[in-house]
Motif scaffolding. Structure first.
Motif, PDB file in Angstrom:
ATOM      1  N   GLN A  33      14.730   3.773   1.248  1.00 29.53           N
ATOM      2  CA  GLN A  33      13.924   2.670   1.768  1.00 29.53           C
ATOM      3  C   GLN A  33      14.345   1.361   1.101  1.00 29.53           C
ATOM      4  O   GLN A  33      14.988   1.364   0.053  1.00 29.53           O
ATOM      5  CB  GLN A  33      12.431   2.945   1.572  1.00 29.53           C
ATOM      6  CG  GLN A  33      11.941   2.821   0.141  1.00 29.53           C
ATOM      7  CD  GLN A  33      10.476   3.239  -0.008  1.00 29.53           C
ATOM      8  OE1 GLN A  33       9.960   4.010   0.787  1.00 29.53           O
ATOM      9  NE2 GLN A  33       9.814   2.745  -1.036  1.00 29.53           N
ATOM     10  N   PHE A  91       5.316  -2.384   2.141  1.00 30.68           N
ATOM     11  CA  PHE A  91       5.181  -1.468   3.272  1.00 30.68           C
ATOM     12  C   PHE A  91       5.679  -2.097   4.575  1.00 30.68           C
ATOM     13  O   PHE A  91       6.221  -1.392   5.437  1.00 30.68           O
ATOM     14  CB  PHE A  91       3.709  -1.059   3.441  1.00 30.68           C
ATOM     15  CG  PHE A  91       3.315   0.140   2.619  1.00 30.68           C
ATOM     16  CD1 PHE A  91       3.966   0.448   1.428  1.00 30.68           C
ATOM     17  CD2 PHE A  91       2.280   0.972   3.036  1.00 30.68           C
ATOM     18  CE1 PHE A  91       3.600   1.564   0.675  1.00 30.68           C
ATOM     19  CE2 PHE A  91       1.900   2.091   2.296  1.00 30.68           C
ATOM     20  CZ  PHE A  91       2.565   2.383   1.109  1.00 30.68           C
ATOM     21  N   ASN A 149       9.396  -1.870   4.548  1.00 27.82           N
ATOM     22  CA  ASN A 149       9.830  -0.477   4.678  1.00 27.82           C
ATOM     23  C   ASN A 149       9.657   0.047   6.101  1.00 27.82           C
ATOM     24  O   ASN A 149      10.570   0.635   6.681  1.00 27.82           O
ATOM     25  CB  ASN A 149       9.045   0.410   3.700  1.00 27.82           C
ATOM     26  CG  ASN A 149       9.341   0.070   2.250  1.00 27.82           C
ATOM     27  OD1 ASN A 149      10.276  -0.687   1.961  1.00 27.82           O
ATOM     28  ND2 ASN A 149       8.566   0.619   1.334  1.00 27.82           N
ATOM     29  N   THR A 150       8.457  -0.167   6.653  1.00 29.37           N
ATOM     30  CA  THR A 150       8.210   0.366   8.002  1.00 29.37           C
ATOM     31  C   THR A 150       9.051  -0.395   9.039  1.00 29.37           C
ATOM     32  O   THR A 150       9.496   0.198  10.023  1.00 29.37           O
ATOM     33  CB  THR A 150       6.711   0.314   8.363  1.00 29.37           C
ATOM     34  OG1 THR A 150       6.244  -1.027   8.216  1.00 29.37           O
ATOM     35  CG2 THR A 150       5.896   1.211   7.441  1.00 29.37           C
ATOM     36  N   HIS A 184       4.694   9.382  -1.024  1.00 28.98           N
ATOM     37  CA  HIS A 184       4.446   7.975  -0.728  1.00 28.98           C
ATOM     38  C   HIS A 184       4.938   7.565   0.661  1.00 28.98           C
ATOM     39  O   HIS A 184       4.444   6.618   1.252  1.00 28.98           O
ATOM     40  CB  HIS A 184       5.131   7.118  -1.792  1.00 28.98           C
ATOM     41  CG  HIS A 184       4.546   5.755  -1.930  1.00 28.98           C
ATOM     42  ND1 HIS A 184       5.315   4.618  -1.975  1.00 28.98           N
ATOM     43  CD2 HIS A 184       3.277   5.331  -2.068  1.00 28.98           C
ATOM     44  CE1 HIS A 184       4.549   3.561  -2.122  1.00 28.98           C
ATOM     45  NE2 HIS A 184       3.311   3.957  -2.185  1.00 28.98           N
ATOM     46  N   SER A 185       5.964   8.256   1.180  1.00 31.19           N
ATOM     47  CA  SER A 185       6.436   7.916   2.527  1.00 31.19           C
ATOM     48  C   SER A 185       5.556   8.581   3.595  1.00 31.19           C
ATOM     49  O   SER A 185       5.699   8.279   4.780  1.00 31.19           O
ATOM     50  CB  SER A 185       7.907   8.295   2.729  1.00 31.19           C
ATOM     51  OG  SER A 185       8.102   9.698   2.684  1.00 31.19           O
ATOM     52  N   GLN A 223       3.408   5.781   4.825  1.00 33.74           N
ATOM     53  CA  GLN A 223       4.315   4.842   5.492  1.00 33.74           C
ATOM     54  C   GLN A 223       4.834   5.442   6.802  1.00 33.74           C
ATOM     55  O   GLN A 223       5.128   4.708   7.750  1.00 33.74           O
ATOM     56  CB  GLN A 223       5.485   4.509   4.565  1.00 33.74           C
ATOM     57  CG  GLN A 223       5.051   3.775   3.306  1.00 33.74           C
ATOM     58  CD  GLN A 223       6.240   3.268   2.506  1.00 33.74           C
ATOM     59  OE1 GLN A 223       6.800   2.227   2.798  1.00 33.74           O
ATOM     60  NE2 GLN A 223       6.637   4.031   1.493  1.00 33.74           N
ATOM     61  N   ASN A 280      -2.703   6.176   2.235  1.00 34.62           N
ATOM     62  CA  ASN A 280      -2.536   5.434   3.495  1.00 34.62           C
ATOM     63  C   ASN A 280      -2.697   6.304   4.741  1.00 34.62           C
ATOM     64  O   ASN A 280      -1.936   6.182   5.693  1.00 34.62           O
ATOM     65  CB  ASN A 280      -1.192   4.697   3.512  1.00 34.62           C
ATOM     66  CG  ASN A 280      -1.186   3.543   2.535  1.00 34.62           C
ATOM     67  OD1 ASN A 280      -0.815   3.734   1.371  1.00 34.62           O
ATOM     68  ND2 ASN A 280      -1.658   2.385   2.943  1.00 34.62           N
TER      69      ASN A 280
END
Lengths: 361, 361
Positions: free
Chosen positions: B126, B191, B194-195, B215-216, B219, B241
């Motif tokens: 990422q 984020f 990354n996204t 963590h992904s 995301q 998230n």
């Protein structure tokens, strides 16, 4: 509508898999990755997993904890019916293993080209770079723009203008990919850490051929002093840290923007560099006489020093071949000949040298 | 002496090529790498290549220069006679693509395992991590030791003691490799960046299956809201998230060491998560009731939230399967089931789910 969709699918496939279907498959008997070398540091105190075991960024207790860092990272691939000696590819300053992978314009780089030639390959990221990011020393990473500095130093051109005849695809997408190959140091550059990690790699894998680029050129000479496992070196545009026998270290070479100094080591150490075949390649746009552009000046000094070094190693019984590509009629190469538009030709030169030196068995 | 040398050579080969000769070759019709997504920032002024074109670390003018950053980086491989939908592997916090490569104890990871199952794969780093290190925002990298914090959070054990029955090889070499998989952020985690980059990846390659870790995970849900190209999600131990419809966002879940909050989005957006099959896996050592160890508490909260999320998505017409591995008799898994000692079994579970959902064509 259907036609448009098909066209879109074809275009997508072409973009996603640039060489899809055009070449023979690559057959691998193994591939994998590992960390090698490095250090462990320990903070004083005792770790209490209950009191300090929660993730609390910026406010974490280190007491009694360790940190594993300063290793190199390698990704290796072994083709079927491979040659004995693997190629160990080491990137240059501000770069990582991407140097040897798909070219900025989407063609195959040395990774695939030499797998097809049946060489096992190891692509390494030196300590504190890329996939070897964990450092035992803290670091600051700047986000100050400097693309055009590198456009110059990497000899694509001057300012934002490409050199005439440069072996680099001028589409904006290609330059975009090229500039995204840059990656920062996650801690201070440390030649001792780097050469120790690469020595540890050779200790683990045994004999091999080291391929260096730019900043790893000088580190490559220093690593060769530390291990008997390096059986040959291919160095693309080494930039600094040329190693001479103490007492024969040449005067520093001044150039617009800096001074290039050589490094002295005892003669018995230096002798190791005379015992393996070495080839050095430099590309185009390196002036013979001083010019005003510091990005070219730096390479004028490097090429001049490389010539002196070649003479010194060979006078001491060594086997160094220095190839300034324009002098053999290969023009337009940047600081990255192995990913330039003519990289197949550049690879053939290297393969032929390996054959001549018996390193291709 | 000869015997010793031969033994040494065999040992070296075994260490360097752990699976050498034991498995069928992997036949690739293509492999390569590229950067995708990202931004370009420009410093005010005009770049003067003559005045400011020398390499002058720490004292460089940025005037008029650009910086290309915040892209993701992917390395892709396409096996011969491959399935249609590729797997896109996204690492977790403090990790990079290594997550899916050779395991810490030197066995094949999901990269090779799923290539052998004929899935094209994309291993991504990422933005601001690993091979995608160039950031448009400056960063500081700490070298404060924190290995034992991660030993706990990654559920290998407590302090330095492994959990009884843990699916992790207890040799010091394996733990050394595991801890060297950690790599820092080269800029603040973002984020949106990354996204956006992962969405750009799907825009480029088309349809695929997203595989996330930790963590992904969160995301990944956010990315699925942005693109129609994600045709399924496999999520290992998503940590935060979780995305709920506005108005149905559950209360935050307090745990020793923190509070886990959910995220609300409009129902029409949320609906996208109901339109693709999703499977979630959690490993062992996650308590059902509160305990004193914050490293376990964090996962108790995550699993509890994942259960609520699964219920909510499925009540809205979705297709989420939540697998708590110990509940189906698979015990001892850490936070990294895909590289644990039983990772072949874990891979078979995933492969079977892909088959059930028709994602293996």
């Amino acid at each position: 509508m259907l036609k448009t969709s098909l066209l879109y699918i074809l275009l997508t496939l072409t973009l996603a898999f640039p060489s899809f279907g055009q070449k023979a498959p690559i057959v691998l008997v193994d591939q994998g990755s590992f960390a090698v070398g490095g250090k462990v540091i320990t903070a004083p105190g005792t770790f209490d997993p209950i009191a300090h075991g929660a993730f609390n960024p910026g406010n974490q207790s280190s007491a009694g904890q360790t940190l594993h860092g300063d290793h190199a990272y390698v990704f290796y691939q072994v083709p079927k019916n491979s040659k004995k000696l693997p190629l160990i590819f080491w990137h240059g300053y501000g770069q990582f293993s991407k140097t040897w992978e798909t070219t900025p314009d989407g063609r195959e780089g040395f990774q695939n080209i030499f797998l097809r030639k049946k060489y096992p390959d190891y692509l390494l990221d030196q300590p504190r770079r890329g996939r070897a990011g964990r450092s035992t020393v803290a670091g600051n990473i700047s986000a100050a723009p400097d693309d055009q500095l590198w456009f110059g130093i990497f000899r694509l051109g001057v300012g934002t203008a490409f050199y005439p005849g440069v072996q680099f695809d001028k589409s904006p997408e290609t330059l975009d990919q090229f500039l995204r190959q840059i990656t920062p140091d996650t801690g201070p550059i440390d030649f001792n850490a780097n050469t120790a990690a690469v020595t540890a790699l050779f200790d683990r894998i045994g004999n091999g051929i080291l391929v260096t680029h730019s900043h790893s050129g000088g580190q490559g000479w220093l690593t060769a002093l530390k291990t008997d496992h390096i059986k040959g070196i291919v160095s693309y545009e080494p930039g600094s840290n040329f190693v001479f026998p103490e007492g024969s270290v040449p005067e520093p070479i001044p150039y617009v923007g800096g001074v290039l100094k050589a490094v002295g080591v005892p003669m018995d150490k230096f002798k190791k560099l005379t015992q393996i075949p070495i080839v050095i390649y430099y590309g185009d746009y390196i002036p013979a006489e001083p010019v005003e552009n510091p990005a070219q000046e730096q390479w004028r000094a490097a090429l001049q020093m490389a010539k002196r070094w070649t003479k010194t190693v060979n006078e001491n019984g060594g086997d160094v071949t220095l190839v300034h590509l324009p002098e053999i009629g290969i023009e337009g190469n940047t600081h990255f000949p192995f990913s330039d538009l003519n990289n197949i030709q550049i690879a053939e030169l290297m393969a032929e040298w390996l054959r001549q030196k018996g390193l291709d068995k």
